[in-house]
Design a protein around this motif. Structure first.
Motif, PDB file in Angstrom:
ATOM      1  N   SER A 164       0.637  -1.301  -0.052  1.00 42.26           N
ATOM      2  CA  SER A 164      -0.077  -0.206  -0.029  1.00 42.26           C
ATOM      3  C   SER A 164       0.801   1.250   0.069  1.00 42.26           C
ATOM      4  O   SER A 164       0.357   2.304  -0.059  1.00 42.26           O
ATOM      5  CB  SER A 164      -0.887  -0.109   1.345  1.00 42.26           C
ATOM      6  N   TYR A 165       2.311   1.170   0.031  1.00 38.05           N
ATOM      7  CA  TYR A 165       2.982   2.293   0.191  1.00 38.05           C
ATOM      8  C   TYR A 165       4.194   2.254  -0.988  1.00 38.05           C
ATOM      9  O   TYR A 165       4.651   1.322  -1.094  1.00 38.05           O
ATOM     10  CB  TYR A 165       3.796   2.133   1.673  1.00 38.05           C
ATOM     11  N   ALA A 166       4.304   3.360  -1.313  1.00 34.33           N
ATOM     12  CA  ALA A 166       5.477   3.797  -2.161  1.00 34.33           C
ATOM     13  C   ALA A 166       6.462   4.091  -1.031  1.00 34.33           C
ATOM     14  O   ALA A 166       6.366   4.739  -0.029  1.00 34.33           O
ATOM     15  CB  ALA A 166       5.347   5.005  -3.063  1.00 34.33           C
ATOM     16  N   MET A 167       7.679   3.735  -1.390  1.00 32.35           N
ATOM     17  CA  MET A 167       9.017   3.899  -0.405  1.00 32.35           C
ATOM     18  C   MET A 167       9.786   4.707  -0.913  1.00 32.35           C
ATOM     19  O   MET A 167      10.306   4.787  -2.280  1.00 32.35           O
ATOM     20  CB  MET A 167       9.521   2.446  -0.320  1.00 32.35           C
ATOM     21  N   TYR A 186       1.751   9.033  -2.528  1.00 28.57           N
ATOM     22  CA  TYR A 186       2.812   9.765  -3.212  1.00 28.57           C
ATOM     23  C   TYR A 186       4.091   8.929  -3.290  1.00 28.57           C
ATOM     24  O   TYR A 186       4.689   8.119  -2.635  1.00 28.57           O
ATOM     25  CB  TYR A 186       3.503  11.142  -2.325  1.00 28.57           C
ATOM     26  N   TYR A 187       4.444   9.238  -4.638  1.00 23.47           N
ATOM     27  CA  TYR A 187       5.853   8.448  -5.130  1.00 23.47           C
ATOM     28  C   TYR A 187       6.604   9.610  -5.908  1.00 23.47           C
ATOM     29  O   TYR A 187       6.317  10.145  -6.751  1.00 23.47           O
ATOM     30  CB  TYR A 187       5.422   7.345  -6.126  1.00 23.47           C
ATOM     31  N   GLY A 188       7.798   9.906  -5.170  1.00 19.99           N
ATOM     32  CA  GLY A 188       8.675  10.915  -5.731  1.00 19.99           C
ATOM     33  C   GLY A 188       9.748  11.338  -4.762  1.00 19.99           C
ATOM     34  O   GLY A 188       9.942  10.824  -3.839  1.00 19.99           O
ATOM     35  N   SER A 240       7.915   2.577  -6.615  1.00 24.63           N
ATOM     36  CA  SER A 240       6.450   2.559  -6.651  1.00 24.63           C
ATOM     37  C   SER A 240       5.677   1.595  -5.597  1.00 24.63           C
ATOM     38  O   SER A 240       6.724   0.603  -5.431  1.00 24.63           O
ATOM     39  CB  SER A 240       6.058   2.738  -8.002  1.00 24.63           C
ATOM     40  N   TRP A 241       4.604   1.520  -5.447  1.00 24.80           N
ATOM     41  CA  TRP A 241       4.006   0.579  -4.700  1.00 24.80           C
ATOM     42  C   TRP A 241       4.353  -0.991  -5.178  1.00 24.80           C
ATOM     43  O   TRP A 241       4.408  -1.633  -4.417  1.00 24.80           O
ATOM     44  CB  TRP A 241       2.493   0.813  -4.868  1.00 24.80           C
ATOM     45  N   SER A 242       4.309  -1.064  -6.338  1.00 18.43           N
ATOM     46  CA  SER A 242       4.599  -2.452  -7.177  1.00 18.43           C
ATOM     47  C   SER A 242       5.834  -2.680  -7.391  1.00 18.43           C
ATOM     48  O   SER A 242       6.361  -3.878  -7.452  1.00 18.43           O
ATOM     49  CB  SER A 242       3.675  -2.820  -8.360  1.00 18.43           C
ATOM     50  N   GLY A 243       6.802  -1.737  -7.349  1.00 19.38           N
ATOM     51  CA  GLY A 243       7.878  -2.037  -7.775  1.00 19.38           C
ATOM     52  C   GLY A 243       8.467  -1.667  -9.195  1.00 19.38           C
ATOM     53  O   GLY A 243       9.526  -1.783  -9.309  1.00 19.38           O
ATOM     54  N   GLY A 244       7.484  -1.507  -9.889  1.00 15.46           N
ATOM     55  CA  GLY A 244       7.646  -1.211 -11.229  1.00 15.46           C
ATOM     56  C   GLY A 244       8.282   0.043 -11.678  1.00 15.46           C
ATOM     57  O   GLY A 244       8.937   0.065 -13.084  1.00 15.46           O
ATOM     58  N   SER A 245       8.441   0.948 -11.141  1.00 15.56           N
ATOM     59  CA  SER A 245       8.774   2.278 -11.393  1.00 15.56           C
ATOM     60  C   SER A 245       9.811   2.744 -10.166  1.00 15.56           C
ATOM     61  O   SER A 245       9.444   2.663  -9.163  1.00 15.56           O
ATOM     62  CB  SER A 245       7.961   3.389 -11.553  1.00 15.56           C
TER      63      SER A 245
END
Length: 123
Positions: A31-34, A102-104, A52-57
């Motif tokens: 559930s978390y971007a890290m 948020y992811y950034g 990103s949340w899934s690790g794809g980015s």
């Protein structure tokens, strides 16, 4: 909520490698971007990398691009920071952070922070 605990820091020499880990507990990790941030003495906390949340980015600061790699294992509730070709200017307290929305690279939107792990690179 999520609790974050970093580990893996230490004292190394220029050119060495380290792998930091950040273990999460609490709510569903995916559930978390890290993000990873760092703070050197007398300096502001600065962005290192995010995933990103899934690790794809992934997203990296220019200062670490090509040397550091962020990854995550959602089954193990852990995010990693592989640091290669370390330089003295990488010396800092390294923090992991989590955000649901948020992811950034901005510091403020991250809701949860660990206590940090110290990385010291000697010349």
């Amino acid at each position: 909520q999520v609790q974050l605990v970093e580990s893996g820091g230490g004292l190394v020499q220029t050119g060495d490698s380290l792998r930091l880990s950040c273990a999460a507990s609490g709510r569903t990790f995916s559930s978390y971007a890290m993000g990873w941030f760092r703070q050197a003495p007398g300096k502001e906390r600065e962005f290192v990398t995010a995933i990103s949340w899934s690790g794809g980015s992934t997203y990296y600061a220019d200062s670490v691009k090509g040397r550091f790699t962020i990854s995550r294992d959602n089954a193990k509730n852990t995010v990693y920071l592989q640091m290669n070709s370390l330089k003295p200017e990488d010396t800092a307290l390294y923090y992991c952070a989590a955000s649901e929305r948020y992811y950034g690279s901005s510091y403020y939107p991250y809701d949860y922070w660990g206590q940090g792990t110290q990385v010291t690179v000697s010349s």
